[in-house]
Design an enzyme around this catalytic site. Structure first.
Site, mmCIF file in Angstrom:
data_model
loop_
_atom_site.group_PDB
_atom_site.id
_atom_site.type_symbol
_atom_site.label_atom_id
_atom_site.label_comp_id
_atom_site.label_asym_id
_atom_site.label_seq_id
_atom_site.Cartn_x
_atom_site.Cartn_y
_atom_site.Cartn_z
ATOM 1 N N LYS A 54 0.856 -1.184 0.000
ATOM 2 C CA LYS A 54 0.000 0.000 0.000
ATOM 3 C C LYS A 54 0.894 1.237 0.000
ATOM 4 O O LYS A 54 2.077 1.178 0.348
ATOM 5 C CB LYS A 54 -0.954 0.014 1.205
ATOM 6 C CG LYS A 54 -0.268 -0.003 2.574
ATOM 7 C CD LYS A 54 -0.045 1.385 3.141
ATOM 8 C CE LYS A 54 0.597 1.318 4.531
ATOM 9 N NZ LYS A 54 1.515 2.427 4.788
ATOM 10 N N GLY A 66 4.107 -1.421 3.801
ATOM 11 C CA GLY A 66 3.193 -2.314 4.524
ATOM 12 C C GLY A 66 3.264 -3.765 4.099
ATOM 13 O O GLY A 66 2.316 -4.526 4.352
ATOM 14 N N GLY A 67 4.366 -4.191 3.479
ATOM 15 C CA GLY A 67 4.435 -5.561 2.988
ATOM 16 C C GLY A 67 4.328 -6.607 4.076
ATOM 17 O O GLY A 67 3.610 -7.604 3.934
ATOM 18 N N GLY A 68 5.031 -6.420 5.192
ATOM 19 C CA GLY A 68 4.951 -7.369 6.293
ATOM 20 C C GLY A 68 3.565 -7.406 6.904
ATOM 21 O O GLY A 68 3.050 -8.482 7.261
ATOM 22 N N SER A 69 2.941 -6.237 7.024
ATOM 23 C CA SER A 69 1.578 -6.163 7.551
ATOM 24 C C SER A 69 0.611 -6.914 6.646
ATOM 25 O O SER A 69 -0.290 -7.623 7.121
ATOM 26 C CB SER A 69 1.139 -4.697 7.674
ATOM 27 O OG SER A 69 1.947 -4.001 8.593
ATOM 28 N N ASP A 91 -0.892 -1.285 11.013
ATOM 29 C CA ASP A 91 -1.281 -1.257 9.601
ATOM 30 C C ASP A 91 -2.051 -2.502 9.175
ATOM 31 O O ASP A 91 -2.697 -2.502 8.125
ATOM 32 C CB ASP A 91 -0.036 -1.154 8.705
ATOM 33 C CG ASP A 91 0.571 0.237 8.701
ATOM 34 O OD1 ASP A 91 0.004 1.144 9.340
ATOM 35 O OD2 ASP A 91 1.624 0.419 8.066
#
Length: 262
Positions: free
Chosen positions: A8, A96-99, A132
Site C-alpha cells: 500500500k 506495509g508488505g509485512g503487515s 497497519d
C-alpha cells in the site's frame, strides 16, 4: 491455498498528536497497490515456515505470518500448516508488505479451515499484529486515523492512472523519522484533499515525515523531484520512507523504476 499479499502507499500522512501510550495519532489515506508477495498455506503434519526471495531480517519467530497462525491457533482448533512466503516487497520501506503478509495469513486460515470469522473479527486479530494490519483485511482505500487502525472506507479509484515507485534501499528507523516531526493538526483534511482532482494534490497533500527525513537524506528528496521532472501529477514519500512514488496519467516507456497500472 495461495494468495498474493499486496503493498500500500500513503496518500498524505499527518502526525497529529503524541499519545500517552508512546505512539502517535496519525491521519493518512491508505491505498492498495499491485506490488505483491506470494503466500502459500497448506495443511501439514507439523508447523513450518519458509521464506524465499528478499532476505527478511530479524528472528524468524517474529514474522507476522507465524504470529498470525499462533493467534488463530490459540482460539480455534486448527491443524498445523506449512507456510511458504516469497518476499518481493521491500521491508521497512513504508509499503506495509509485512503487515499485508500477516493479514493475508489470517484471511487464508479463515478460508482454509472454514472458521467463519467476519471482517471485524479478522481486523481485531490483525490489530494484535500491528497498526497497519487491519487495513489489509478488506484491502480497500481508506482514511486511517489513530495509530492507523481506525479505518473509514472511501470511494477513491485511481485505475485510470499509472504508478512509478522506487525504494532506494535507505533504512529509516522509526526514531529517526519521528525525531524532526512536531505533531500538529493539518491545515487541510486528507479526506477533503483526495476528493479533489489529483492535479490539486501537489500543494495540499503532504507527508509530514518528509520534513524530518529530506534534510538528512537528499537522495530521497531528489528522487521525488525526478518523479515530477518525468511528468508525475503527484509524487510523495510513502510512510516513514524511504520509498517514493509518482502518479502519472501516462505510461513511462523504459522506466528505470518499478511501474504499475493502478
Amino acid at each position: 491455498m495461495i494468495s498474493f499479499p499486496n503493498a500500500k502507499i500513503n496518500l498524505g500522512l499527518n502526525i497529529v498528536s503524541k499519545r500517552e501510550d508512546g505512539f502517535h495519532n496519525i491521519k493518512s489515506c491508505f491505498y492498495p497497490i499491485p506490488w505483491h508477495d506470494c503466500l502459500e498455506v497448506i495443511e501439514a503434519a507439523s508447523f513450518s515456515f519458509h521464506s524465499h526471495g528478499l532476505a527478511i531480517p530479524g528472528d524468524t519467530s517474529s514474522n507476522l505470518c507465524i504470529k498470525a497462525y499462533e493467534l488463530i491457533k490459540n482460539d480455534h482448533d486448527i491443524p498445523p500448516v506449512e507456510i511458504h512466503l516469497l518476499k518481493n516487497i521491500p521491508m521497512g520501506a513504508g509499503l506495509g508488505g509485512g503487515s499485508a503478509d500477516g493479514a493475508f495469513t489470517l484471511r487464508m486460515l479463515n478460508d482454509l479451515f472454514e472458521l467463519g470469522l467476519s471482517n471485524l473479527q479478522l481486523e481485531t486479530y490483525a490489530l494484535k499484529l500491528g497498526s497497519d494490519c487491519p487495513f489489509f483485511i478488506q484491502n480497500q482505500p481508506a482514511i486511517a486515523k489513530g495509530r492507523g487502525e481506525q479505518l473509514d472506507r472511501i470511494s477513491l479509484d485511481l485505475s485510470d492512472y499509472h504508478l512509478s515507485i522506487h525504494n532506494p534501499g535507505i533504512h529509516i528507523s522509526t526514531k529517526e523519522a519521528y525525531a524532526g516531526v512536531k505533531p500538529k493538526e493539518p491545515l487541510h483534511c486528507i479526506e477533503d484533499i483526495v476528493a479533489k482532482p489529483i492535479s490539486a494534490w501537489r500543494d495540499l497533500l503532504v507527508n509530514d515525515f518528509e520534513t524530518s527525513i529530506f534534510p538528512n537524506h537528499s537522495e530521497i528528496s531528489k528522487l521525488k523531484e525526478e518523479m515530477y521532472e518525468m511528468g508525475a501529477i503527484y509524487a510523495s514519500m510513502t510512510g516513514s520512507g524511504s520509498t517514493v512514488f509518482g502518479i502519472f496519467d501516462h505510461k513511462i516507456e523504459n522506466a528505470k523504476w518499478n511501474f504499475f497500472e493502478l
